[in-house]
Write an enzyme that holds these catalytic residues in place. Structure first.
Site, PDB file in Angstrom:
ATOM      1  N   GLU A   1      79.798  34.901 -19.297  1.00 17.86           N
ATOM      2  CA  GLU A   1      79.778  35.948 -18.273  1.00 17.86           C
ATOM      3  C   GLU A   1      81.047  35.876 -17.444  1.00 17.86           C
ATOM      4  O   GLU A   1      81.406  34.806 -16.947  1.00 17.86           O
ATOM      5  CB  GLU A   1      78.557  35.793 -17.364  1.00 17.86           C
ATOM      6  CG  GLU A   1      78.429  36.915 -16.341  1.00 17.86           C
ATOM      7  CD  GLU A   1      77.198  36.780 -15.478  1.00 17.86           C
ATOM      8  OE1 GLU A   1      76.355  37.702 -15.495  1.00 17.86           O
ATOM      9  OE2 GLU A   1      77.065  35.743 -14.791  1.00 17.86           O
TER      10      GLU A   1
ATOM     11  N   TYR B   1      82.781  44.142 -14.896  1.00 17.27           N
ATOM     12  CA  TYR B   1      81.838  43.112 -15.341  1.00 17.27           C
ATOM     13  C   TYR B   1      81.867  43.062 -16.861  1.00 17.27           C
ATOM     14  O   TYR B   1      81.893  44.101 -17.532  1.00 17.27           O
ATOM     15  CB  TYR B   1      80.417  43.439 -14.872  1.00 17.27           C
ATOM     16  CG  TYR B   1      79.369  42.500 -15.444  1.00 17.27           C
ATOM     17  CD1 TYR B   1      79.015  41.344 -14.764  1.00 17.27           C
ATOM     18  CD2 TYR B   1      78.759  42.767 -16.668  1.00 17.27           C
ATOM     19  CE1 TYR B   1      78.073  40.475 -15.299  1.00 17.27           C
ATOM     20  CE2 TYR B   1      77.815  41.902 -17.204  1.00 17.27           C
ATOM     21  CZ  TYR B   1      77.483  40.759 -16.511  1.00 17.27           C
ATOM     22  OH  TYR B   1      76.554  39.890 -17.043  1.00 17.27           O
TER      23      TYR B   1
END
Length: 407
Positions: free
Chosen positions: A218, A130
């Protein structure tokens, strides 16, 4: 402002940030036509069909009309059947996905209609990570967040295993330093080529965040391939609306079909409006007072239906537009007008409310609290209008009255 995944990847690719090859499609035939060129260019018979909506959780989401189809689908038919089999499967999926309603954890039960697909090459994934860069308003700087828990919702990771989230604050004068990028790579357990490629990737991404005035970038998941490449398998970008005048190319990427029509209408009228889930419509002047009003409504047991700040210099016409936007929301069972007149005069607010009610009518309870500049004139305008208005002595009194009436 948000953009689609394929648009975010276009911006990243233009800045040398590694992304898979892909093609956007708005029709079934365009989706099918994208398959063979991808297979020939990459040598990989696997392709992925991705729904393009402004919401996360697409991979686990399903369509209302076709519960057996997910928002993201990996097509492996080409492994044994060649490009023809892959094209046939993409056609089957595209026919079900385009025009249908995708429901994810972020869309709510109402879901969102899918009008675009992104056909992307399959990737040899060794690890999923991530990575995000977000504007941390508490320090006024961009913050890099990374985790080994790629593919999971970062909120869940933060709640259950916060120690797995790595953070580095970016100094805007020098950008993300090498030692910070290297520390992130070590924290993620990357070595060799993967570590070097990650450092290049995160530094380029941090530069893009600064250049593009993003609120958020993101990437979930960020993948490490079998040969050590680091690549954005997904991509989400949100931009500071106040900086869009510097980026007309990005402003042109806005997809109004993905945005709340009421929020667009308010923006065009120069109003700050955000739709929420409650049933108490709020019309307030000043962002701080608006937040305090919403908090007070919740404190007395209610739920605000919106954030609406008409600002300090709103005209009677803008107030009327604000009132009209609130009354269009079928969830609204009561309206609380909370005005502290400074630059915004109470008589202007009262005139706007009267004009709006004459235009759209008033079918729910209305509680008004006025204080400040020209307050007596404002109260007199409301009293002489013949409207069924309940007055409040202060903010808490008004919140209690409207919550009681709305229930």
């Amino acid at each position: 402002m948000k953009i689609h995944e394929y648009q975010a990847k276009e911006l990243m690719a233009a800045r040398g940030i590694a992304v898979p090859q892909g093609r956007v499609a708005t029709t079934v035939d365009e989706a099918v036509a994208a398959v063979r060129p991808l297979i020939e260019a990459t040598g990989n018979p696997v392709v992925v069909v991705k729904s393009q909506i402004h919401a996360g959780g697409r991979g686990k989401g399903t369509f209302k009309e076709h519960p057996d189809v997910h928002g993201v689908n990996v097509v492996t038919a080409g492994i044994e059947g060649g490009p023809e089999a892959a094209e046939a499967e993409v056609r089957r999926l595209a026919e079900k996905m385009l025009g249908s309603t995708l429901v994810t954890v972020q869309t709510g039960e109402e879901g969102k209609q899918v009008n675009r697909l992104y056909i992307e090459q399959g990737i040899d994934i060794a690890r999923e990570l991530y990575l995000s860069i977000l504007l941390d308003r508490s320090v006024g700087r961009n913050l890099v967040m990374a985790s080994t828990e790629g593919g999971m919702e970062i909120e869940k990771v933060a709640e259950e295993t916060p120690e797995k989230i790595l953070r580095q604050v970016i100094d805007p004068a020098i950008g993300l330093a090498d030692f910070q990028a290297n520390a992130l790579a070590r924290g993620l357990g990357l070595e060799g080529d993967a570590a070097k490629n990650f450092v290049r990737f995160v530094k380029a991404l941090s530069e893009a965040a600064m250049e593009l005035d993003t609120d958020l970038i993101e990437i979930n998941p960020l993948v490490v391939t079998g040969d050590g490449q680091v690549m954005a398998l997904d991509g989400k970008m949100a931009f500071d609306d106040n900086a869009l005048f510097r980026h007309p190319d990005i402003a042109a990427m806005r997809d109004e079909t993905e945005e709340d029509p009421a929020e667009l209408e308010a923006k065009e009228a120069g109003l700050s409006y955000i739709n929420l889930d409650g049933n108490i419509g709020c019309l307030v002047n000043g962002a701080g007072l608006a937040m305090a009003t919403m908090d007070t409504i919740k404190h007395v047991g209610g739920e605000p239906a919106n954030f609406l700040d008409v600002g300090g210099g709103a005209s009677a016409e803008q107030v009327a537009k604000a009132f009209t936007i609130i009354t269009k929301d079928p969830k609204v069972k009561g309206i609380f007008v909370n005005i502290f007149g400074g630059i915004m005069r109470c008589d202007t607010l009262a005139t706007g409310i009267v004009e709006a009610v004459k235009q759209v009518g008033l079918e729910v309870p209305l509680v008004v609290r006025l204080e400040g500049t020209n307050v007596e004139q404002g109260k007199r305008i409301l009293a002489e209008s013949g409207l069924d208005v309940i007055t409040a002595d202060d903010m808490k009194d008004g919140a209690e009255k409207i919550v009681s009436l709305a229930s």
